[in-house]
Scaffold this active site. Structure first.
Site, PDB file in Angstrom:
ATOM      1  CE  LYS A 224    -105.750  58.901  57.082  1.00  0.00           C
ATOM      2  NZ  LYS A 224    -104.912  57.702  56.920  1.00  0.00           N
ATOM      3  CG  ASP A 225    -103.508  56.107  60.851  1.00  0.00           C
ATOM      4  OD1 ASP A 225    -104.054  55.626  59.845  1.00  0.00           O
ATOM      5  OD2 ASP A 225    -102.636  56.987  60.801  1.00  0.00           O
TER       6      ASP A 225
ATOM      7  NE  ARG B  33    -111.266  55.497  52.239  1.00  0.00           N
ATOM      8  CZ  ARG B  33    -110.726  56.663  51.943  1.00  0.00           C
ATOM      9  NH1 ARG B  33    -111.089  57.308  50.838  1.00  0.00           N
ATOM     10  NH2 ARG B  33    -109.792  57.209  52.707  1.00  0.00           N
ATOM     11  NE  ARG B  34    -106.977  57.673  50.625  1.00  0.00           N
ATOM     12  CZ  ARG B  34    -106.030  58.131  51.426  1.00  0.00           C
ATOM     13  NH1 ARG B  34    -104.851  57.509  51.475  1.00  0.00           N
ATOM     14  NH2 ARG B  34    -106.236  59.192  52.186  1.00  0.00           N
TER      15      ARG B  34
ATOM     16  NE  ARG C 278     -96.896  51.463  54.865  1.00  0.00           N
ATOM     17  CZ  ARG C 278     -96.372  50.828  55.924  1.00  0.00           C
ATOM     18  NH1 ARG C 278     -96.278  49.509  55.909  1.00  0.00           N
ATOM     19  NH2 ARG C 278     -95.921  51.497  56.968  1.00  0.00           N
TER      20      ARG C 278
ATOM     21  NE  ARG D  96     -97.808  57.050  50.801  1.00  0.00           N
ATOM     22  CZ  ARG D  96     -98.807  56.305  51.230  1.00  0.00           C
ATOM     23  NH1 ARG D  96     -99.989  56.407  50.657  1.00  0.00           N
ATOM     24  NH2 ARG D  96     -98.647  55.463  52.224  1.00  0.00           N
TER      25      ARG D  96
ATOM     26  CB  CYS E  63    -108.553  51.622  61.416  1.00  0.00           C
ATOM     27  SG  CYS E  63    -106.922  50.962  61.804  1.00  0.00           S
TER      28      CYS E  63
END
Length: 330
Positions: free
Chosen positions: A80-81, A128-129, A146, A152, A241
């Site tokens: 996805k990256d 997107r999120r 980040r 996180r 992306c």
């Protein structure tokens, strides 16, 4: 003793973990030792928001430079990256079986995302999120973050954040253990980024034939077809992306279904499609796409899958998606 195969990887714990899984599989196939070669990417040193730098392929560029310079023999990326354009001299040699493609919400007490209190702080750096959180939990405050998975999770544990959105595959590959609660988000109503949950094994077009053959044994056909469709939609939209869009394709028996949504980050507007196409002898018939891409004996299934994805992108553009996504930057 044979020379080890050198696998270029980012230094993050997640990159090392997923590279380790591929290295172990390749050692079993090739009978040779695989050595990890840590490489620092721009994404590891530039602390700007991913929404500002993500379209540049910041997690891949430095690794690809190292591969082309001969500093390693192949790479493992989070698919996805990766930008949709593959640099000259390189190719994706394998896409191993896909892990769980879903996103998960991590909280202290298990409160579902839609039920979070007004003003609850939800952390994510993905456009997107961010758009999806604003639709699912409009009373929440989205915090652009980040950092690695552990950092996180720690921000939720300490109460700095009420929730974070993470990829299920990353948690699985890391084997992260935590007392925090998780809510799996179904792909039907919360589709994820093109290629999420998948890895890309990349090498040079002039790599040794035995290495190419060994890497090819890592490939999973259903995964490759699905991610080819997803990434073709991204390519057809001419978006990066980190674009506020989702696409998830699934091969089931003789058919492929793709759900895709383009989000407007500034409003609740979104444009989506849910399309099912037939598969014929392992490749896609592009019914009435106007591209003369109907499969014929000997046709390349990946080319047919790409044409299918591009046709879906055209339909999104016809419905106004061009107004919602930023153009890719080179």
């Amino acid at each position: 003793m044979s020379t080890p195969i050198r696998l270029g990887t980012r230094r993050s714990a997640l990159a090392q973990a997923q590279s380790g899984h591929v290295a172990a599989a390749l050692e079993r196939i090739s009978g040779r030792r695989v050595e990890l070669v840590p490489i620092v990417s721009e994404g590891d040193t530039n602390r700007a928001s991913l929404s500002e730098i993500g379209g540049l392929g910041v997690f891949a560029t430095r690794l690809r430079e190292a591969l082309l310079a001969g500093q390693c023999d192949f790479l493992v990326h989070s698919l996805k990256d990766l930008p949709t354009a593959v640099p000259e001299g390189l190719f994706i040699a394998a896409t191993p079986p896909r892990e769980d493609a879903r996103d998960v919400v991590i909280t202290r007490d298990g409160t579902p995302l839609h039920a979070l209190r007004a003003g609850a702080k939800v952390g994510t750096g993905s456009p997107r999120r961010i758009a999806q959180v604003r639709l699912r939990s409009p009373r929440s405050e989205v915090v652009d973050i980040r950092g690695n998975v552990d950092s996180r999770l720690a921000r939720v544990e300490t109460g700095e954040l009420d929730a974070v959105i993470l990829a299920a595959a990353g948690l699985s590959r890391l084997g992260s253990e935590t007392t925090l609660k998780r809510e799996e988000l179904g792909l039907a109503e919360w589709p994820t980024a093109p290629g999420q949950g998948s890895l890309a094994v990349e090498t040079t077009v002039d790599a040794a034939s035995d290495l190419r053959a060994a890497l090819a044994e890592l490939d999973d056909e259903d995964t490759r077809l699905a991610i080819t469709v997803e990434r073709a939609i991204l390519e057809g939209l001419d978006a990066g992306c980190q674009a506020p869009m989702a696409a998830h394709a699934v091969v089931t028996g003789d058919s492929m279904r793709v759900r895709t949504i383009v989000y407007d980050p500034a409003s609740e507007r979104r444009i989506g499609l849910d399309v099912t196409e037939s598969l014929n002898r392992g490749y896609i018939r592009s019914h009435g796409s106007g591209d003369d891409a109907d499969a014929a004996d000997g046709a390349d299934p990946n080319r047919a899958a790409r044409e299918f994805g591009l046709s879906v992108a055209r339909r999104l553009l016809e419905q106004g998606a061009a107004d919602l996504v930023p153009r890719e930057q080179s």
